[in-house]
Design an enzyme around this catalytic site. Structure first.
Site, PDB file in Angstrom:
ATOM      1  N   ARG A 163      46.720  34.616  32.680  1.00  0.00           N
ATOM      2  CA  ARG A 163      45.291  34.445  32.877  1.00  0.00           C
ATOM      3  C   ARG A 163      44.992  32.953  32.987  1.00  0.00           C
ATOM      4  NH1 ARG A 163      44.971  39.072  34.293  1.00  0.00           N
ATOM      5  NH2 ARG A 163      43.988  40.780  33.172  1.00  0.00           N
ATOM      6  N   HIS A 216      44.693  35.664  42.500  1.00  0.00           N
ATOM      7  CA  HIS A 216      44.852  36.782  41.548  1.00  0.00           C
ATOM      8  C   HIS A 216      45.303  38.058  42.278  1.00  0.00           C
ATOM      9  CE1 HIS A 216      43.495  38.225  37.329  1.00  0.00           C
ATOM     10  NE2 HIS A 216      44.414  39.042  37.807  1.00  0.00           N
TER      11      HIS A 216
END
Ligand code: GLV
Length: 308
Positions: free
Chosen positions: A223, A271
């Site tokens: 993340r 992502h």
């Protein structure tokens, strides 16, 4: 007994097909056609609001439609509701591919060659054999283990780090804060696959980079919140880090003008490292619901209080 799906509608249509064909006993409902809310025992969603949860009086399990649960504010989810993250073959395969691509790109100097190509330079550098490039993975859950298994086949020496001690065949494992220095000292390429929790936020910081060999490279497919940007940019500038492949940032999308966009030592992807695949995910969810109906443990259960 019904399952409410509240996420991407296009993928939802695939989930519905699979449930209708293979689990007719589960009443699959796709948001906004939720029907009688008291019937809903299971909710599959990426994020939830307290209002939604409050409107489902008989909810028993909240399934994240992704591998992570950090996007959910677990403090807002009543304690009697079980939380389950998505561990399904499609996500695992995607992550194995991405980690392999990123590792091989760094290992084979692709950032250097991309720059050289932009500049019209023919600039070969010495090939380093895989046996001389040490790879370390932070996070030894399902994804970390699958990535290590695949990377091992190239011949890279492997190590792993996790919060609590783990054993993985063919991998030198380290654990906890005390295991960090020895782990990092053996990472020519460091791959972060950790979940984001209060403990791991900012773990990719100056202290961590300082313990890596000079010129090490980083892959972050965890993340954005794991990375301390100023420390990272300073480590790239000083040459402590030679390059990075980043799939995650904070915030996402990355704002225009952010230094990562044009940094020659950063390969940035939006992502996309891995994505839940609706067919295989629906089957995992179905199996989990059947387990739960029988009072058995579910794959991906997130112990409340642990947060991953
Ligand atoms: C994606 O990052 C996921 O958590 O599935």
């Amino acid at each position: 007994m019904a399952l409410l799906y509240k996420a991407d509608p296009v993928r939802g249509a695939v989930w519905k097909q699979v449930f209708t064909a293979e689990a007719p006993e589960i009443d699959f409902r796709a948001w906004p056609e939720a029907g009688k809310l008291a019937d809903i025992r299971y909710l599959a969603a990426w994020t939830v609001t307290p209002d939604l949860l409050a409107s489902l009086p008989n909810l028993e399990v909240l399934f994240s439609t992704g591998a992570g649960v950090d996007q959910l504010d677990l403090s807002q989810v009543p304690a009697h509701i079980q939380v389950v993250r998505m561990i399904e073959p499609g996500i695992i395969d995607g992550m194995v591919e991405y980690a392999s691509f990123a590792t091989l790109a760094l290992h084979r100097h692709m950032l250097h060659y991309r720059k050289a190509q932009d500049e019209g330079r023919w600039a070969p550098v010495k090939l380093v054999p895989a046996q001389a490039r040490r790879i370390g993975v932070m996070g030894l859950g399902t994804l970390g283990r699958a990535v290590l298994d695949r990377l091992g086949r190239y011949g890279f020496p492997l190590s792993g780090w996790s919060r609590s001690p783990q054993q993985v065949e063919g991998v030198t494992c380290h654990a906890g804060a005390e295991g960090m220095p020895a782990f990092l000292a053996a990472c020519d390429i460091l791959i972060c696959l950790l979940p984001l929790t209060d403990e791991t936020r900012g773990i990719l910081c100056r202290k961590t980079f300082d313990l890596l060999p000079d010129g090490a490279a980083l892959v972050n497919a965890g993340r954005g919140g794991h990375l301390v940007e100023v420390d990272f940019l300073a480590a790239l500038d000083s040459g402590k880090l030679s390059g990075a492949v980043l799939d995650v940032t904070e915030p996402e999308p990355l704002p225009p003008g952010h230094p990562f966009w044009r940094h020659p030592a950063i390969l940035l992807t939006p992502h996309i490292a891995s994505m839940t695949q609706p067919e295989s995910a629906a089957r995992v969810l179905m199996a989990n619901i059947r387990q739960h109906r029988q009072g058995l443990a579910m794959v991906g259960n997130v112990p409340r209080g642990r947060g991953y």
